[in-house]
Design an enzyme around this catalytic site. Structure first.
Site, PDB file in Angstrom:
ATOM      1  N   HIS A  36       0.789  -1.365  -0.139  1.00 16.64           N
ATOM      2  CA  HIS A  36      -0.046   0.076   0.215  1.00 16.64           C
ATOM      3  C   HIS A  36       0.970   1.288   0.154  1.00 16.64           C
ATOM      4  CE1 HIS A  36       1.196  -0.731   4.078  1.00 16.64           C
ATOM      5  NE2 HIS A  36       1.153   0.339   4.127  1.00 16.64           N
ATOM      6  N   HIS A  55       5.188   5.986  -1.080  1.00 14.05           N
ATOM      7  CA  HIS A  55       6.096   4.858  -1.205  1.00 14.05           C
ATOM      8  C   HIS A  55       5.276   3.726  -1.071  1.00 14.05           C
ATOM      9  CE1 HIS A  55       6.389   5.512   3.028  1.00 14.05           C
ATOM     10  NE2 HIS A  55       6.757   4.479   3.047  1.00 14.05           N
TER      11      HIS A  55
END
EC number: 3.1.-.-
Lengths: 170, 170
Positions: free
Chosen positions: A34, A115
């Site tokens: 995620h 990220h």
């Protein structure tokens, strides 16, 4: 209860991240790969309902966008977390900003660096080894993002999705 | 891609189920504790969009309901899966039926027995031991259900939520 907000990239990127996470990320089984939009925060039921209404407004005002990933980077020396670096396009920065101002308490511990974590909590030697190898790799991943997810944390540390917010709906 | 449809009970029930699953369910880390409404099925993007539209219609027409759990049962001798038995109230049976008729292919391998799995794939001795203990326990869990979740399966066997359908919305 603890909540968080995240984007799940599509299956091919999750599969690619998991191939690394399986070996290098102890959080592997707690949540799918995620992009965190809002770090862990506490809310009671009343506050949650208020925030959900706000999240709907945010999602409605957001258009689907494309993300690009073409390198692996690390948060060293702060932590030895290794991640797929997501190109920090304005629409993504704006989306994250909206969830950390106004009705939302700012829960950022660090400046927002979009990220997808692929490794964390490694011993120094393993970290150097893994990062040395991955940071040299050339690749390009592209993905369409059209939703984000509100999740809550269970006692065992894992996360369950509470609600999905699809962009530009209603 | 493989999809499935499930209800996640609220956190206290998930925590209680996980305390057992951690020891007795090898699928523990693949998906949070859940009631399966529709077993694994395949769909391409076009079909998926059609089904999502149908799932919205179903959710809109469903009122939140209460589920009750007060016993542990097992699917033996078919499998040695042990589960929290969810009282099979009509609204839950109707909901499941709607996802396995019409535009939906029936993916049931067995008649619908609403349940939350807490143990599976145990060796015979361990199964007898665990089930012998749990089936005697007296307890009562009650929960409000107001949504279901559409999930897809990753290559590693784990499930990611694609979309949440809240009852009576829109």
């Amino acid at each position: 209860m603890n909540y968080g907000i995240a984007i799940f990239p599509s299956k091919p990127i999750q599969d690619q991240a998991n191939a690394l996470r399986k070996r290098y990320d102890p959080h592997y089984s707690w949540i799918p790969p995620h992009i965190t939009l809002k770090e862990k925060f506490e809310a009671d039921d009343n506050k949650l309902n208020e925030l959900i209404s706000e999240l709907k407004t945010i999602a409605n005002a957001t258009e689907p966008f494309t993300i690009n990933i073409d390198k692996v980077r690390s948060f060293a020396p702060i932590t030895n977390t290794i991640y797929f670096k997501v190109e920090p396009i304005q629409v993504l920065l704006d989306l994250q900003e909206k969830m950390n101002t106004g009705k939302f308490k700012d829960t950022n511990k660090h400046p927002f660096v979009p990220h997808i974590t692929i490794a964390q909590d490694l011993l120094d030697d393993e970290y150097s080894d893994v990062y040395g190898r991955l940071e040299m790799e050339e690749f390009h991943l592209e993905d369409q993002v059209d939703r984000f997810q509100l999740l809550y944390q269970l006692d065992n540390g894992s996360w369950t999705v509470y609600e999905t917010f699809v962009f530009g709906k209603e």
